[in-house]
Scaffold this motif. Structure first.
Motif, PDB file in Angstrom:
ATOM      1  N   VAL A 430      35.826  23.477  39.777  1.00  0.00           N
ATOM      2  CA  VAL A 430      34.566  23.512  40.539  1.00  0.00           C
ATOM      3  C   VAL A 430      33.422  23.842  39.591  1.00  0.00           C
ATOM      4  O   VAL A 430      33.554  24.756  38.779  1.00  0.00           O
ATOM      5  CB  VAL A 430      34.664  24.582  41.648  1.00  0.00           C
ATOM      6  N   PRO A 431      32.320  23.105  39.646  1.00  0.00           N
ATOM      7  CA  PRO A 431      31.204  23.397  38.740  1.00  0.00           C
ATOM      8  C   PRO A 431      30.599  24.772  39.020  1.00  0.00           C
ATOM      9  O   PRO A 431      30.704  25.304  40.121  1.00  0.00           O
ATOM     10  CB  PRO A 431      30.208  22.282  39.042  1.00  0.00           C
ATOM     11  N   LEU A 432      29.987  25.315  37.996  1.00  0.00           N
ATOM     12  CA  LEU A 432      29.454  26.674  38.077  1.00  0.00           C
ATOM     13  C   LEU A 432      28.348  26.787  39.126  1.00  0.00           C
ATOM     14  O   LEU A 432      28.113  27.849  39.691  1.00  0.00           O
ATOM     15  CB  LEU A 432      28.921  27.073  36.697  1.00  0.00           C
ATOM     16  N   GLY A 433      27.684  25.698  39.376  1.00  0.00           N
ATOM     17  CA  GLY A 433      26.620  25.728  40.383  1.00  0.00           C
ATOM     18  C   GLY A 433      27.150  26.077  41.759  1.00  0.00           C
ATOM     19  O   GLY A 433      26.463  26.697  42.564  1.00  0.00           O
ATOM     20  N   LEU A 434      28.379  25.655  42.054  1.00  0.00           N
ATOM     21  CA  LEU A 434      28.941  25.885  43.385  1.00  0.00           C
ATOM     22  C   LEU A 434      29.733  27.177  43.453  1.00  0.00           C
ATOM     23  O   LEU A 434      29.738  27.862  44.456  1.00  0.00           O
ATOM     24  CB  LEU A 434      29.857  24.712  43.773  1.00  0.00           C
ATOM     25  N   LEU A 435      30.432  27.473  42.382  1.00  0.00           N
ATOM     26  CA  LEU A 435      31.286  28.661  42.383  1.00  0.00           C
ATOM     27  C   LEU A 435      30.879  29.532  41.210  1.00  0.00           C
ATOM     28  O   LEU A 435      30.994  29.140  40.060  1.00  0.00           O
ATOM     29  CB  LEU A 435      32.747  28.223  42.254  1.00  0.00           C
ATOM     30  N   PRO A 475      27.022  34.413  36.043  1.00  0.00           N
ATOM     31  CA  PRO A 475      26.097  34.188  37.170  1.00  0.00           C
ATOM     32  C   PRO A 475      25.721  32.716  37.263  1.00  0.00           C
ATOM     33  O   PRO A 475      25.935  31.962  36.312  1.00  0.00           O
ATOM     34  CB  PRO A 475      24.893  35.054  36.810  1.00  0.00           C
ATOM     35  N   PRO A 476      25.174  32.345  38.411  1.00  0.00           N
ATOM     36  CA  PRO A 476      24.825  30.933  38.567  1.00  0.00           C
ATOM     37  C   PRO A 476      23.777  30.529  37.565  1.00  0.00           C
ATOM     38  O   PRO A 476      22.909  31.332  37.216  1.00  0.00           O
ATOM     39  CB  PRO A 476      24.262  30.873  39.990  1.00  0.00           C
ATOM     40  N   PRO A 477      23.860  29.343  37.037  1.00  0.00           N
ATOM     41  CA  PRO A 477      22.836  28.866  36.100  1.00  0.00           C
ATOM     42  C   PRO A 477      21.476  28.913  36.779  1.00  0.00           C
ATOM     43  O   PRO A 477      21.349  28.577  37.957  1.00  0.00           O
ATOM     44  CB  PRO A 477      23.273  27.433  35.787  1.00  0.00           C
ATOM     45  N   GLU A 478      20.472  29.341  35.975  1.00  0.00           N
ATOM     46  CA  GLU A 478      19.155  29.629  36.534  1.00  0.00           C
ATOM     47  C   GLU A 478      18.634  28.512  37.421  1.00  0.00           C
ATOM     48  O   GLU A 478      18.227  28.719  38.555  1.00  0.00           O
ATOM     49  CB  GLU A 478      18.165  29.884  35.394  1.00  0.00           C
TER      50      GLU A 478
END
Lengths: 556, 148
Positions: A430-435, A475-478
């Motif tokens: 799962v991409p970092l944006g979602l998880l 943490p989620p990418p800015e």
């Protein structure tokens, strides 16, 4: 303006009266029956089989036959009570009622009713509208100290105004702030605070029984109530509780008397009674308001906007609501209903469009995790849970369901370590944006939820595992989302830049070409000029001819 | 009506069917009841009245959902017609002027009637005698003229 009632007072009014009995209406609005031969009168409707007073078993049957009587409704309860309390008083000999005393043994009017609240009538000094416990009302003149069941003509506009205010308030159109009603009635002893009283009265307004006699002009000259105030013993034979003595129906009330009674009543004032629905609607509402009210009614009863009108009518749930009668024809009701359902369906559509599409696999997988066991084969499982919602969902094909079930059962049998590894792999995909470490365990992305690997691990092991994994994430990418959204625009921008660059290149090339040509042109011109000059020089042959040429050569 | 396939091989109904499923179920239950009530004591011509009435109601329901309230999609409407939830031929009549309230197709059929004319329920109330109460023979309709 007609003020008519929708209230049907006598529940047993269907059977025809036996011979000798006649039907009459008391000034209180209740019908009673009189037999001229036996000189008997009763509130209970006599039945042809038994002449005269009806036995208790009969009365029971009568009540049985009227199951729809709602006793919580004060007006109905009053009429109902009257049915079987009255025959006891038949032996009482009392004089007639003013000029209308044709019927000798008159039944006493409602014994248990008493004033509950009063409202100053706007625009009429000294007049009050008094409401009784059972929702009847009469006009009371404080100056003359006289009460009238029938409301005098001059008061009607004021009372209509009150009613309108009350109806509007009931409908929630003009909500006045709630007040503590248990305290209010006590304040009424202050006769000076007229305005306040009016407000209270509007609020306290309970159910109303709009008897046809409501506006009938009958002065309350009844002597029944007075003896108690005077302390005289009553001549009448009393069989009922002595507490009721001072509560006899229409009484000439003094201000203090009413106030005292109201104060006494304040304690046991129950809200139920004034939340009761009104039994009438007057055509005082504007058309628009009425339509809106009816729509509110439909909303409140959670009517399905997709259902047909016939279903609504057959169910009949909304008939009891007072708002049902704000529109007085069935056609107008249907019209409003149509309009309402159209609106409602549009709203639903819009809401659904906004909602994200839910993967039908998610609830099914959650269900599988709950119920699936290796002990059941698919056909057995299917048969066992065929009534469950996830099993009935038409968006998922049965074939897929079966496939998922089998796969899931196979995976359950695998060792824990493999399952954990698989789950980890899934989470990593799962991409970092979602998880990321901001994600909640119960709000995982659908990508995870709709995967078999997610459910194959037992919940008790899985949840801490996922939590641990999530905490380990950055943490989620800015501007992670921003980037994704921008990707397309970025691409477009790049394309454009490329195009522009290509165009510039071409322009530069063209310009260079031009310059080169110009240069060439100039060069050619210069050469031409040189040639011309040479030619000119060659043309200028002097007198000396060849000698001069030679001299020149020598000199150089 | 197409053959009913096994649930596992059936395609799911179009989007929005779940909204009206319940009401359609009520209609089909009503229809079943009407079909199963004994008709021993009823005149022969009246035996089928409830069937006609329920089928009319159901067709009307779907017609209104699609054409008046615009509550269901075209796919769903066509699927319903295909699966026999509504009578497409009757709905086709409702779209024509003068037939907006038609009760059943038999009532506009002029052939094989005594006077080679339509049913009495097609006569506007205004043209009937005062207080004349009619109920047509074919479906028990009490009057379905557009002007009523």
């Amino acid at each position: 303006m007609s003020l008519k009632s929708t209230y049907k007072p006598s529940p047993g009014a269907l059977a025809p009266l036996p011979l000798g009995w006649t039907e009459h209406r008391a000034p209180t609005g209740h019908t009673y029956y009189y037999n001229a031969e036996t000189k008997e009168s009763t509130y209970k409707r006599p039945v042809a089989t038994s002449m005269g007073p009806v036995g208790p078993s009969m009365s029971f049957l009568q009540h049985q036959s009227v199951p729809a009587v709602n006793l919580s409704d004060p007006a109905a309860a009053n009429a109902f009570m009257a049915q079987y309390t009255q025959p006891q008083h038949q032996s009482g000999h009392r004089g007639g009622f003013g000029g209308r005393g044709g019927f000798q043994p008159r039944p006493r009017p409602q014994p248990v009713d008493k004033p509950r609240s009063k409202v100053a009538i706007p625009g009429q000094e000294g007049w009050f509208l008094v409401y009784t416990k059972y929702g009847r009302r009469f006009a009371f003149n404080a100056a003359k100290n006289a009460s009238y069941w029938r409301i005098p003509e001059k008061l009607k506009p004021g009372i209509l105004e009150l009613d309108q205010a009350r109806i509007r308030q009931k409908a929630g159109i003009d909500p006045t702030p709630e007040k503590d009603t248990t305290v209010e009635p006590k304040k009424e002893t202050e006769s000076s605070a007229v305005d306040q009283k009016r407000e209270e009265g509007e609020e306290e307004e309970g159910a109303h029984d709009y008897d046809s006699s409501e506006y009938e002009e009958v002065e309350v000259t009844d002597s029944e109530g007075e003896p108690d105030e005077d302390g005289n013993p009553t001549k009448r034979q009393r069989t009922e509780d002595p507490n009721d003595q001072q509560n006899d129906g229409p009484v000439e009330f003094t201000e203090e008397d009413i106030a005292a009674q109201l104060a006494a009543m304040g304690a046991d004032y129950d809200e139920v009674e004034y939340n009761m629905s009104e039994e009438h609607e007057e055509p005082v509402l504007s058309d628009e308001d009425a339509r809106e009210l009816f729509k509110d009614l439909l909303n409140d009863y959670n009517i399905n906007p997709y259902s047909p009108w016939e279903k609504l009518i057959e169910e009949g749930r909304i008939f009891d609501d007072p708002r049902y009668t704000v529109l007085n024809t069935m056609r107008s009701r249907k019209e409003v209903w149509e309009e309402w359902s159209r609106q409602k369906i549009q709203e639903l559509k819009e809401r659904r469009a906004k909602e994200e599409k839910k993967d039908p696999r998610i609830p099914y997988l959650a269900f599988l995790q709950e119920k699936a066991t290796p002990k059941l084969y698919w056909p057995e499982f299917k048969r066992k849970y065929k009534k469950e919602d996830p099993m009935k969902d038409t968006k998922l094909l049965d074939k897929d369901r079966e496939k998922m079930y089998r796969e899931h059962i196979n995976r359950i049998k695998l060792p824990q370590a493999t399952l954990k590894a698989d789950l980890k792999k899934l989470l990593e995909s799962v991409p970092l944006g979602l998880l990321n470490n901001q994600t909640m365990v119960d709000h995982l992305p659908p990508q995870v939820l709709s995967d078999l690997r997610y459910i194959s691990l037992d919940r008790k092991i899985r949840d801490p595992f996922i939590e641990g994994y999530i905490q380990g994430l950055p943490p989620p990418p800015e501007d992670g989302e921003q980037q994704e959204i921008d990707e397309a625009t970025q691409k477009a921008r790049d394309d454009r830049r490329k195009r522009e660059k290509a165009m510039q290149d071409r322009e530069r090339a063209v310009a260079e070409e031009k310059r080169r040509q110009e240069k060439k042109l100039q060069f050619e011109r210069a050469r031409l000029r040189d040639e011309e000059r040479e030619l000119e020089r060659a043309m200028q042959v002097g007198k000396r001819g060849l000698q001069s040429q030679l001299v020149k050569e020598k000199g150089s | 009506m197409p053959a009913i396939r096994a649930a596992s091989k059936r395609k799911p109904p179009p989007e929005g069917f779940s909204d009206i499923e319940e009401d359609l179920l009520i209609f089909s239950n009503k229809m079943k009841d009407a079909q199963n009530t004994p008709t021993d004591n009823i005149p022969k011509h009246q035996a089928q009245w409830p069937i006609f009435q329920i089928s009319h109601q159901r067709s009307r329901y779907i017609y209104e959902l699609y054409y008046e309230k615009e509550a269901i999609s075209k796919q769903l409407y066509e699927w319903l017609l295909k699966n026999g939830y509504a009578d497409a031929l009757l709905i086709a009549k409702w779209k024509k002027q003068g037939y907006e309230k038609l009760c059943c197709l038999r009532c506009v059929q002029t052939k094989e009637t005594n006077f080679n004319s339509t049913c009495v329920c097609r006569v506007p109330k205004a043209q009937l005698k005062e207080n004349q109460d009619i109920q047509c023979v074919s479906c028990g309709c009490r009057g379905c003229a557009s002007s009523d």
